[in-house]
Design a protein around this motif. Structure first.
Motif, PDB file in Angstrom:
ATOM      1  N   GLY A   1       0.818  -1.202   0.000  1.00  0.00           N
ATOM      2  CA  GLY A   1       0.000   0.000   0.000  1.00  0.00           C
ATOM      3  C   GLY A   1       0.853   1.254   0.000  1.00  0.00           C
ATOM      4  N   LYS A   2       0.266   2.363  -0.416  1.00  0.00           N
ATOM      5  CA  LYS A   2       1.013   3.611  -0.539  1.00  0.00           C
ATOM      6  C   LYS A   2       1.086   4.375   0.776  1.00  0.00           C
ATOM      7  CE  LYS A   2      -0.170   4.142  -5.446  1.00  0.00           C
ATOM      8  NZ  LYS A   2      -0.849   4.988  -6.459  1.00  0.00           N
ATOM      9  N   SER A   3      -0.006   4.417   1.533  1.00  0.00           N
ATOM     10  CA  SER A   3      -0.047   5.151   2.792  1.00  0.00           C
ATOM     11  C   SER A   3      -0.010   4.174   3.961  1.00  0.00           C
ATOM     12  CB  SER A   3      -1.324   5.982   2.869  1.00  0.00           C
ATOM     13  OG  SER A   3      -2.465   5.132   2.923  1.00  0.00           O
ATOM     14  N   LEU A   4       0.273   4.708   5.161  1.00  0.00           N
ATOM     15  CA  LEU A   4       0.288   3.862   6.359  1.00  0.00           C
ATOM     16  C   LEU A   4      -1.081   3.242   6.584  1.00  0.00           C
ATOM     17  CD1 LEU A   4       1.556   2.722   8.908  1.00  0.00           C
ATOM     18  CD2 LEU A   4       1.063   4.902  10.053  1.00  0.00           C
ATOM     19  N   GLY A   5      -2.145   4.027   6.413  1.00  0.00           N
ATOM     20  CA  GLY A   5      -3.487   3.492   6.591  1.00  0.00           C
ATOM     21  C   GLY A   5      -3.788   2.348   5.642  1.00  0.00           C
ATOM     22  N   GLU A   6      -3.393   2.503   4.373  1.00  0.00           N
ATOM     23  CA  GLU A   6      -3.634   1.451   3.387  1.00  0.00           C
ATOM     24  C   GLU A   6      -2.820   0.206   3.704  1.00  0.00           C
ATOM     25  OE1 GLU A   6      -3.419   0.815  -1.488  1.00  0.00           O
ATOM     26  OE2 GLU A   6      -2.931   2.759  -0.607  1.00  0.00           O
ATOM     27  N   ARG A   7      -1.576   0.398   4.166  1.00  0.00           N
ATOM     28  CA  ARG A   7      -0.735  -0.756   4.506  1.00  0.00           C
ATOM     29  C   ARG A   7      -1.300  -1.513   5.710  1.00  0.00           C
ATOM     30  NH1 ARG A   7       3.402   3.097   3.504  1.00  0.00           N
ATOM     31  NH2 ARG A   7       3.905   3.265   5.730  1.00  0.00           N
ATOM     32  N   MET A   8      -1.790  -0.780   6.701  1.00  0.00           N
ATOM     33  CA  MET A   8      -2.394  -1.418   7.866  1.00  0.00           C
ATOM     34  C   MET A   8      -3.672  -2.157   7.492  1.00  0.00           C
ATOM     35  SD  MET A   8      -1.796   1.539  10.745  1.00  0.00           S
ATOM     36  CE  MET A   8      -2.743   0.694  11.997  1.00  0.00           C
ATOM     37  N   GLN A   9      -4.495  -1.525   6.682  1.00  0.00           N
ATOM     38  CA  GLN A   9      -5.744  -2.157   6.248  1.00  0.00           C
ATOM     39  C   GLN A   9      -5.465  -3.447   5.496  1.00  0.00           C
ATOM     40  OE1 GLN A   9      -8.505   0.414   4.152  1.00  0.00           O
ATOM     41  NE2 GLN A   9      -9.422  -1.303   3.067  1.00  0.00           N
ATOM     42  N   ASN A  10      -4.498  -3.424   4.596  1.00  0.00           N
ATOM     43  CA  ASN A  10      -4.161  -4.626   3.824  1.00  0.00           C
ATOM     44  C   ASN A  10      -3.600  -5.730   4.721  1.00  0.00           C
ATOM     45  OD1 ASN A  10      -4.983  -3.515   1.391  1.00  0.00           O
ATOM     46  ND2 ASN A  10      -2.954  -2.732   0.883  1.00  0.00           N
ATOM     47  N   ALA A  11      -2.819  -5.340   5.725  1.00  0.00           N
ATOM     48  CA  ALA A  11      -2.270  -6.337   6.641  1.00  0.00           C
ATOM     49  C   ALA A  11      -3.382  -6.993   7.460  1.00  0.00           C
ATOM     50  CB  ALA A  11      -1.240  -5.689   7.571  1.00  0.00           C
TER      51      ALA A  11
ATOM     52  N   MET B   1      -9.129  -5.757  16.392  1.00  0.00           N
ATOM     53  CA  MET B   1     -10.519  -5.918  15.970  1.00  0.00           C
ATOM     54  C   MET B   1     -10.790  -7.366  15.602  1.00  0.00           C
ATOM     55  SD  MET B   1     -10.171  -3.857  12.351  1.00  0.00           S
ATOM     56  CE  MET B   1      -9.367  -2.493  13.199  1.00  0.00           C
ATOM     57  N   LYS B   2     -12.072  -7.680  15.431  1.00  0.00           N
ATOM     58  CA  LYS B   2     -12.484  -9.049  15.089  1.00  0.00           C
ATOM     59  C   LYS B   2     -12.949  -9.157  13.650  1.00  0.00           C
ATOM     60  CE  LYS B   2     -15.089  -8.781  18.739  1.00  0.00           C
ATOM     61  NZ  LYS B   2     -16.016  -8.994  19.880  1.00  0.00           N
ATOM     62  N   LYS B   3     -13.203  -8.043  12.992  1.00  0.00           N
ATOM     63  CA  LYS B   3     -13.551  -8.018  11.577  1.00  0.00           C
ATOM     64  C   LYS B   3     -13.056  -6.714  10.985  1.00  0.00           C
ATOM     65  CE  LYS B   3     -17.713  -7.071  10.271  1.00  0.00           C
ATOM     66  NZ  LYS B   3     -19.176  -7.094  10.000  1.00  0.00           N
ATOM     67  N   MET B   4     -13.034  -6.662   9.661  1.00  0.00           N
ATOM     68  CA  MET B   4     -12.451  -5.505   8.997  1.00  0.00           C
ATOM     69  C   MET B   4     -13.412  -4.313   8.991  1.00  0.00           C
ATOM     70  SD  MET B   4     -10.173  -3.860   7.463  1.00  0.00           S
ATOM     71  CE  MET B   4      -8.933  -5.121   7.308  1.00  0.00           C
ATOM     72  N   TYR B   5     -12.886  -3.149   9.365  1.00  0.00           N
ATOM     73  CA  TYR B   5     -13.602  -1.878   9.261  1.00  0.00           C
ATOM     74  C   TYR B   5     -12.710  -0.916   8.482  1.00  0.00           C
ATOM     75  CZ  TYR B   5     -16.439  -3.895  12.991  1.00  0.00           C
ATOM     76  OH  TYR B   5     -17.250  -4.719  13.742  1.00  0.00           O
ATOM     77  N   PRO B   6     -12.837  -0.865   7.152  1.00  0.00           N
ATOM     78  CA  PRO B   6     -11.952  -0.027   6.332  1.00  0.00           C
ATOM     79  C   PRO B   6     -11.988   1.446   6.721  1.00  0.00           C
ATOM     80  CG  PRO B   6     -13.242  -1.533   4.969  1.00  0.00           C
ATOM     81  CD  PRO B   6     -13.800  -1.615   6.341  1.00  0.00           C
ATOM     82  N   GLU B   7     -13.114   1.899   7.276  1.00  0.00           N
ATOM     83  CA  GLU B   7     -13.254   3.320   7.635  1.00  0.00           C
ATOM     84  C   GLU B   7     -12.241   3.746   8.694  1.00  0.00           C
ATOM     85  OE1 GLU B   7     -17.265   1.616   6.486  1.00  0.00           O
ATOM     86  OE2 GLU B   7     -15.577   1.029   7.752  1.00  0.00           O
ATOM     87  N   LEU B   8     -11.712   2.790   9.452  1.00  0.00           N
ATOM     88  CA  LEU B   8     -10.736   3.130  10.485  1.00  0.00           C
ATOM     89  C   LEU B   8      -9.343   3.370   9.913  1.00  0.00           C
ATOM     90  CD1 LEU B   8     -11.733   0.655  13.357  1.00  0.00           C
ATOM     91  CD2 LEU B   8     -12.624   2.934  12.821  1.00  0.00           C
ATOM     92  N   PHE B   9      -9.192   3.151   8.619  1.00  0.00           N
ATOM     93  CA  PHE B   9      -7.890   3.335   7.977  1.00  0.00           C
ATOM     94  C   PHE B   9      -7.939   4.321   6.813  1.00  0.00           C
ATOM     95  CE2 PHE B   9      -8.164  -1.008   9.662  1.00  0.00           C
ATOM     96  CZ  PHE B   9      -7.158  -0.959  10.600  1.00  0.00           C
ATOM     97  N   SER B  10      -9.034   4.307   6.062  1.00  0.00           N
ATOM     98  CA  SER B  10      -9.092   5.123   4.853  1.00  0.00           C
ATOM     99  C   SER B  10      -9.433   6.585   5.129  1.00  0.00           C
ATOM    100  CB  SER B  10     -10.128   4.542   3.873  1.00  0.00           C
ATOM    101  OG  SER B  10     -11.413   4.483   4.477  1.00  0.00           O
ATOM    102  N   GLY B  11     -10.069   6.873   6.265  1.00  0.00           N
ATOM    103  CA  GLY B  11     -10.482   8.252   6.530  1.00  0.00           C
ATOM    104  C   GLY B  11      -9.693   8.940   7.613  1.00  0.00           C
ATOM    105  N   ILE B  12      -8.510   8.451   7.927  1.00  0.00           N
ATOM    106  CA  ILE B  12      -7.709   8.979   9.030  1.00  0.00           C
ATOM    107  C   ILE B  12      -6.446   9.651   8.492  1.00  0.00           C
ATOM    108  CG2 ILE B  12      -6.521   8.416  11.181  1.00  0.00           C
ATOM    109  CD1 ILE B  12      -9.517   7.891  11.303  1.00  0.00           C
ATOM    110  N   LYS B  13      -6.089  10.812   9.063  1.00  0.00           N
ATOM    111  CA  LYS B  13      -4.849  11.502   8.684  1.00  0.00           C
ATOM    112  C   LYS B  13      -3.712  10.961   9.560  1.00  0.00           C
ATOM    113  CE  LYS B  13      -7.383  15.711   7.488  1.00  0.00           C
ATOM    114  NZ  LYS B  13      -7.628  17.133   7.851  1.00  0.00           N
ATOM    115  N   PHE B  14      -3.044   9.941   9.067  1.00  0.00           N
ATOM    116  CA  PHE B  14      -1.985   9.308   9.858  1.00  0.00           C
ATOM    117  C   PHE B  14      -0.751  10.198   9.944  1.00  0.00           C
ATOM    118  CE2 PHE B  14      -4.667   5.681   8.980  1.00  0.00           C
ATOM    119  CZ  PHE B  14      -4.609   4.979  10.170  1.00  0.00           C
TER     120      PHE B  14
END
Length: 444
Positions: free
Chosen positions: A309-319, A373-386
């Motif tokens: 992923g390009k951003s930290l949020g995207e890399r965390m979400q993918n992991a 977390m127990k399931k994926m919530y993309p909003e916790l990664f895609s909408g945050i200014k890391f």
């Protein structure tokens, strides 16, 4: 030569892998026939197949049955039977065309690799270069001329070992060509069951197959009910070398000190993680070039993967998505710049996930050092200014917006600058590495 290929993918609740697989296949070759034969998925598998304009065949569940159903509607002269969680190499179609340009080649397969690496998975991978009855499985993709497939009568209508049975009948009529490249398949069964236990079970099952044990027995043994490792921990890290880690700390101290600090802190956290029993541990390193160095540095008891992923949020979400795809029920991610992070805090995080949707550990700079977390919530990664001082507050806001329950862990100090370091050294927290780091800092 201009072959027409039909890629046939049997599915049953494969939404995570199918999207990624179809995207890759289409990127490798345009104007390709892709057939998804579904055995009754209850997730978004069929919607994904429709989105990618696949030819969809709904079938009775069972890999052999589903593969035959896909082949029955295939128009290609080369059939590629591919598991939903197996990814072709980037030069796959060029290699297949080159292989089948020899009219004597009727059937072929790739070598098999895995989406995570570890000591045992790399050991198993080495054996797939041998072309024998004991190393030919459907995970490595089965590529066959359609007329030869028909000559063999297709796959047997069985729930397990349909691939081994197919290869066994094929080898009586033709050599099976080994293409000199690797497909990448999910290691989820090895991860969920344990690498050694899973391989021993595979050997037992294969022996039972050769001895003509009842198919129902084999099916039940393939996925036996037993306790699995359902908790997984992700460590995000970099290989410790000058200029690659703690660059803000290095500006006012030295590159050598900053690198040494990061290495000491990261090793301390990895050792804390290794104290926790009955979990799977994943080290996600910052880029593919670090693979060999990171594996040598951190050693065993970890599964390894590059961050994507390009951003930290995207890399965390993918992991998170990748680890959840292994069957994990609880997933926690941590960084490597919080020296007070302990096994006790991580255990508390997993325990609190029993009653909470999210667990989060705030750091003193306004970010967080842990989230689970127990399931994926993309909003916790895609909408945050890391990498800002509002990461924690923005994440809590998103959690509340989603209506999720959460538990907050103790606030800890992460260390990015010399000011952070001094504050931590002067703090009252006891720490096994504090004296070591203090002595190193005083000698700069």
């Amino acid at each position: 030569m201009g072959f027409k290929f039909s890629v046939i993918i049997p599915t049953l609740n494969e939404e995570y892998f199918l999207t990624r697989n179809l995207e890759q296949i289409i990127s490798l070759r345009r104007n390709l026939e892709i057939i998804v034969t579904d055995g009754g998925s209850t997730d978004n598998t069929l919607e994904i197949a429709k989105k990618f304009n696949c030819k969809i065949v709904e079938s009775k569940a069972g890999r052999g049955t589903q593969l035959n159903a896909g082949a029955a509607v295939a128009s290609g002269d080369i059939l590629i039977f591919l598991h939903a969680d197996t990814f072709l190499p980037y030069d796959a179609f060029e290699l297949i065309e080159k292989t089948f340009s020899d009219t004597q080649v009727k059937i072929a397969r790739f070598k098999l690799g895995f989406d995570f690496t570890s000591k045992w998975l790399e050991f198993y991978k080495r054996f797939t270069k041998y072309n024998s009855q004991f190393t030919r499985f459907g995970d490595s993709a089965i590529i066959v001329r359609k007329d030869f497939f028909k000559e063999l009568g297709g796959f047997s209508d069985r729930e397990t070992f349909e691939d081994v049975d197919f290869f066994s009948r094929a080898v009586k009529l033709s050599d099976i060509f080994l293409i000199d490249d690797f497909v990448v398949s999910s290691a989820r069964r090895f991860i969920l069951d344990g690498e050694i236990k899973r391989q021993l079970l595979n050997i037992l099952l294969f022996t039972a197959y050769l001895l003509n044990f009842n198919q129902n027995f084999l099916s039940k043994m393939y996925s036996p009910p037993k306790k699995k490792r359902n908790n997984s921990l992700i460590i995000f890290l970099r290989y410790p070398e000058n200029g690659n880690v703690k660059t803000r700390l290095a500006k006012t101290t030295s590159s050598d000190f900053a690198t040494s600090f990061y290495k000491t802190c990261a090793e301390k956290i990895v050792n804390e993680v290794k104290k926790i029993k009955s979990i799977n541990r994943f080290a996600f390193y910052s880029n593919k070039e670090e693979k060999t160095k990171v594996e040598k540095w951190l050693g065993s008891k970890l599964f390894f993967s590059p961050q994507e992923g390009k951003s930290l949020g995207e890399r965390m979400q993918n992991a998170f998505a990748k680890v959840l795809s292994t069957g994990a029920k609880k997933v926690v991610i941590v960084g490597t710049d919080v020296p007070d992070l302990s096994a006790e805090i991580i255990r508390e995080a997993f325990k609190k996930l029993d009653d909470s949707d999210i667990v989060i550990g705030p750091s003193k700079d306004g970010g967080y050092y842990l989230i689970g977390m127990k399931k994926m919530y993309p909003e916790l990664f895609s909408g945050i200014k890391f990498s800002t001082n509002t990461v924690f507050s923005e994440t809590i806001g998103q959690i509340r917006t989603l209506g999720l329950s959460y538990y907050t862990l103790p606030e800890l100090q992460d260390i990015d600058t010399e000011e952070d370091l001094i504050r931590w050294l002067n703090g009252s927290n006891e720490n096994s590495i504090k004296n070591e780091i203090k002595l190193a800092y005083e000698t700069i």
